[in-house]
Enzyme design. Structure first.
Site, mmCIF file in Angstrom:
data_model
loop_
_atom_site.group_PDB
_atom_site.id
_atom_site.type_symbol
_atom_site.label_atom_id
_atom_site.label_comp_id
_atom_site.label_asym_id
_atom_site.label_seq_id
_atom_site.Cartn_x
_atom_site.Cartn_y
_atom_site.Cartn_z
ATOM 1 C CG HIS A 131 -0.274 4.259 4.271
ATOM 2 N ND1 HIS A 131 -0.878 3.511 5.267
ATOM 3 C CD2 HIS A 131 0.039 3.386 3.280
ATOM 4 C CE1 HIS A 131 -0.923 2.237 4.901
ATOM 5 N NE2 HIS A 131 -0.377 2.140 3.703
ATOM 6 C CB SER B 131 -0.942 -0.002 1.213
ATOM 7 O OG SER B 131 -0.210 -0.131 2.423
ATOM 8 C CG ASP C 40 -1.830 5.544 7.942
ATOM 9 O OD1 ASP C 40 -0.664 5.119 8.095
ATOM 10 O OD2 ASP C 40 -2.410 5.557 6.841
#
Length: 399
Positions: free
Chosen positions: A377, A132, A374
């Site tokens: 990312h 990802s 998160d």
């Protein structure tokens, strides 16, 4: 005559000024064209000039400096930003994280030029192969390029893991091909439920990316975060070790071994591809996370709003270890390069170790994981966009 005197005086002064202009100007009547005239003729010369400068400079050693120009796109001007990376939409108030640029020590890194990039890859296919975070990188590039040519959403699989975009004005195809480990792997199921334990086969490539390799002109490989879990390592029918397994009679080889073997298998597969003549392979090095006061599932967060200074980098960290072994593997692959294949490193680890302020943190619309931050990312727009400044810099040296 009294009336003509002022006029004659004015005329004499004007004539004197004009004469001095003619006398001392090196080329007073030279025509200066509009800056956009013959841009297509200037582009090759500009690329060659930038190529020479970039070849003499280590793009990956430097520091972040203030830049009030901000991003080349916004979270509203790029319609392809995924919801989970649209940090401003989800309530992030500070915008200072957008006002920095990467400055290599011995040169300047030009801002991303979407037209120049698309000219380089005209008629080609580029694929990001990885997890990802690889997709996060591709999505940044997609936003930057969409400012020049509107991409066509050409393909999406049922799980939205594999995507294809096409830029019609340049006949350029951009892909993201999902793979957790590069090599074949499957999760063990216990009583019909996911266990979080994986079996990896180090001698077999994940076909999701391996089968269509010959259709690519550029491949950007990256991985690492999925290796931080219990893994059993296989070669043929033999178990050759594990990671985080704590089982008797099995040697825990550690993450470094597993990552090394997976990257080595991937790069060897590329090198042995007979139909992949002239392919360019870029290895994007490990992208660091910045959890503080815990990990992703123990309350860790990333609330900083400014970059670290370069003195803050820990060159003994696990992230730097993974970066080093990845660079070593790509250098080995380059020495073994076959059939005109070229291998280069896109070394972003040092750059991003300094950017704890660039992650979504709590601002990622986490409907299903309330309370989880998160810190892996990167926000779009955000510091991840520099990966494409660097990508273009590397591509220019290959022209």
């Amino acid at each position: 005559m009294g009336r003509l005197a002022p006029f004659l005086l004015f005329f004499l002064v004007l004539t004197t000024i004009f004469s001095l202009f003619i006398l001392y100007s090196p080329n007073p009547f030279k025509f200066i064209p509009h800056k956009h005239v013959h841009d297509h003729q200037k582009l090759p010369r500009l690329i060659n000039s930038q190529k020479e400068e970039l070849e003499d400079c280590d793009l990956f050693k430097g520091q972040w400096i203030p830049d009030l120009k901000g991003s080349q796109y916004t979270n509203s001007s790029c319609v392809t930003i995924p919801n989970s990376k649209n940090c401003l939409r989800h309530g992030r108030k500070d915008r200072d994280f957008l006002n920095w640029r990467w400055k290599p020590n011995k040169c300047d890194l030009p801002r991303f030029d979407s037209k120049a990039f698309l000219e380089i890859v005209r008629g080609k296919t580029m694929a990001f192969v990885g997890d990802s975070v690889a997709r996060n990188h591709m999505e940044s590039l997609l936003c930057l390029l969409s400012q020049e040519d509107i991409p066509v959403d050409a393909y999406k699989d049922n799980e939205d893991r594999n995507r294809i975009w096409h830029f019609p004005a340049y006949d350029f195809t951009l892909k993201i091909i999902w793979t957790k480990f590069f090599v074949a792997g499957e999760e063990r199921m216990i009583n019909g439920s996911s266990s979080g334990i994986y079996d990896l086969h180090l001698d077999r490539i994940d076909n999701n990316w391996g089968r269509d390799l010959h259709t690519l002109d550029y491949i950007i490989i990256s991985n690492g975060h999925w290796f931080f879990r219990p893994i059993h390592l296989h070669i043929g029918s033999n178990v050759v070790g594990c990671v985080y397994c704590n089982e008797p009679n099995i040697t825990d080889r550690g993450i470094n071994f597993a990552v090394t073997m997976a990257f080595r298998a991937a790069l060897s597969h590329i090198n042995q591809c007979r139909k992949c003549k002239g392919m360019v392979t870029l290895l994007r090095t490990f992208s660091p996370s910045h959890f503080e006061n815990g990990s992703w599932d123990t309350g860790g967060s990333c609330n900083r709003t400014a970059p670290f200074r370069k003195e803050k980098i820990d060159f003994t960290s696990r992230e730097w270890e993974l970066r080093n072994l990845q660079v070593e593997e790509i250098e080995k692959a380059n020495r073994r390069g076959r059939q005109g294949k070229r291998f280069k490193v896109l070394d972003i680890t040092r750059t991003m170790l300094m950017r704890p302020d660039g992650h979504p943190g709590a601002f990622w619309g986490n409907k299903w994981m309330k309370g989880y931050n998160d810190c892996v990312h990167w926000c779009l727009p955000g510091p991840i966009d520099v990966w494409n400044d660097l990508l273009l810099g590397v591509l220019r040296t290959l022209q």
